[in-house]
Scaffold this active site. Sequence first.
Site, short mmCIF file in Angstrom:
data_model
loop_
_atom_site.label_atom_id
_atom_site.label_comp_id
_atom_site.label_asym_id
_atom_site.label_seq_id
_atom_site.Cartn_x
_atom_site.Cartn_y
_atom_site.Cartn_z
N ARG A 90 0.83 -1.20 0.00
CA ARG A 90 0.00 0.00 0.00
C ARG A 90 0.87 1.26 0.00
NH1 ARG A 90 -4.86 -1.07 2.60
NH2 ARG A 90 -3.65 -2.34 4.06
N TYR A 91 2.01 1.20 0.68
CA TYR A 91 2.93 2.34 0.78
C TYR A 91 4.25 1.93 0.12
CZ TYR A 91 -0.37 3.13 4.62
OH TYR A 91 -1.50 3.28 5.37
N ARG A 94 7.24 -0.15 2.19
CA ARG A 94 6.96 -1.27 3.08
C ARG A 94 5.83 -2.14 2.54
NH1 ARG A 94 5.51 3.67 4.70
NH2 ARG A 94 3.57 4.07 5.79
N CYS A 103 -5.12 -17.45 14.20
CA CYS A 103 -4.67 -16.71 15.39
C CYS A 103 -4.87 -17.59 16.62
CB CYS A 103 -5.51 -15.45 15.58
SG CYS A 103 -5.52 -14.36 14.15
N CYS A 107 -10.40 -11.98 18.02
CA CYS A 107 -10.92 -10.76 18.63
C CYS A 107 -12.25 -10.43 17.97
CB CYS A 107 -9.92 -9.63 18.44
SG CYS A 107 -8.25 -10.14 18.88
N CYS A 110 -12.14 -7.75 15.21
CA CYS A 110 -11.03 -7.85 14.25
C CYS A 110 -11.37 -7.24 12.90
CB CYS A 110 -10.65 -9.32 14.06
SG CYS A 110 -9.39 -9.55 12.79
N ARG A 112 -9.86 -7.91 10.19
CA ARG A 112 -9.74 -8.93 9.13
C ARG A 112 -10.59 -10.14 9.47
NH1 ARG A 112 -3.67 -7.82 8.83
NH2 ARG A 112 -3.57 -6.18 7.26
N ASP A 273 -12.24 -0.18 12.96
CA ASP A 273 -12.54 -0.23 11.53
C ASP A 273 -13.98 -0.65 11.28
OD1 ASP A 273 -9.96 0.48 10.45
OD2 ASP A 273 -9.25 -1.41 11.30
N ASP A 310 -7.77 4.23 9.80
CA ASP A 310 -7.44 3.58 8.53
C ASP A 310 -8.60 3.85 7.59
OD1 ASP A 310 -5.71 1.93 6.97
OD2 ASP A 310 -5.21 0.88 8.83
N LYS A 317 -3.58 5.10 6.21
CA LYS A 317 -3.75 5.59 7.59
C LYS A 317 -3.62 7.11 7.63
CE LYS A 317 -1.95 1.58 10.04
NZ LYS A 317 -1.94 0.70 8.86
S1 SF4 Z 1 -7.09 -8.64 15.68
FE1 SF4 Z 1 -7.68 -10.20 14.18
S2 SF4 Z 1 -5.74 -10.83 13.24
FE2 SF4 Z 1 -5.24 -9.81 15.19
S3 SF4 Z 1 -5.16 -11.48 16.74
FE3 SF4 Z 1 -7.22 -10.59 16.78
S4 SF4 Z 1 -8.38 -11.95 15.41
FE4 SF4 Z 1 -6.23 -12.28 14.92
#
Ligand code: SF4
Length: 346
Positions: A90-91, A94, A103, A107, A110, A112, A273, A310, A317
């Site tokens: 994206r940049y 990097r 994972c 979360c 999350c 993603r 997000d 973001d 960002k």
């Molecule tokens: S924020 Fe998303 S990618 Fe990061 S640890 Fe939690 S579930 Fe996994």
Amino acid sequence: MTAESLHSVGDLVGAGLVSPDERDTLNRVASRYAVALTPTVRGLIDPSDPADPIALQYVPTAAELIETTDERADPIGDHAHSPVEGIVHRYPDRVLLKVVHVCPVYCRFCFRREMVGPQGDGSLTPGQLENAIRYIASHAEIWEVILTGGDPLILSPRRLRDIMTALAAIPHVSIVRIHSRVPAVDPQRISPELIDALKASGKTVFVALHANHPREMSQPVRDACTRLVDAGIAMVSQSVLLKGINDDPEVLAELMRTFVEARVKPYYLHHPDMAPGTGHFRLSLAEGQAIMKALRSKVSGLCIPTYILDLPGGHGKVSVGDGMLSEIEPGRYAVLDRHNALHHYP
Ligand code: SF4
């Protein structure tokens, strides 16, 4: 991750973290968004507190079934900037290298969430990983590689060593940054073997630790940070500003001070997000800026993260600050000091 991790609604019912009456509803949530809690996380939860800030981060709720029209499956636009599988460029200087899509915990907020988990995008095959490394090697402008996912530190030390060794052979890459929840949710995983593997690149290595509440920074977690930092691995923090969890300047002040005491420099505080089914965690930008302003008046500059939005659609960002500065005419600004007194600049 150990055999004792909780991976299903049945596990959560068995552990007393959700009521059996919620089983059907939560199974609908879990069929779309993965569930996992490590023993470390489970041990931090007070099951008698319905507003427990650790449980709210990891235990699914019916609120995740509510979606708004602004929410999107790829809220920060990873796919728009992915030239080859596993790379997000994206940049200019990097890239993200998304090595794995699982994972140790999932979360509930999350960004993603549609891509991670057993039902997500899967992990890179050896061929895809080779291709991604070739992309990095053929772009001399790439100074930093950010391993993310999923959580890269869920990989075995052997696989991590292979990736780090491949990056070692690319002279223009100077920095390897690893985004991880592992030191906070499975600190025993930060073993001498894993640390040796991280150092195999010979590059400057940063671990960006994701934690959102001071209770997550228990002594075993601080010890894991000590092992990493003492081994020469620099650490920064990443947190998400979350309604009901850390949207309180006192809580954030304690979290940021705890990071600094553990030699983890506060780096980013993310505005939540637009991920599907996460509206119950979101607060307004104005509320976030007010919290940042209050935080700034409480703590040392060492403890101040950058408050980041973001932009949806892959536009990157932007720092959204603390609302203490506004342009009132071209080249002239109104600035609030920490006592709320207004000044003009210049
Ligand atoms: S924020 Fe998303 S990618 Fe990061 S640890 Fe939690 S579930 Fe996994």
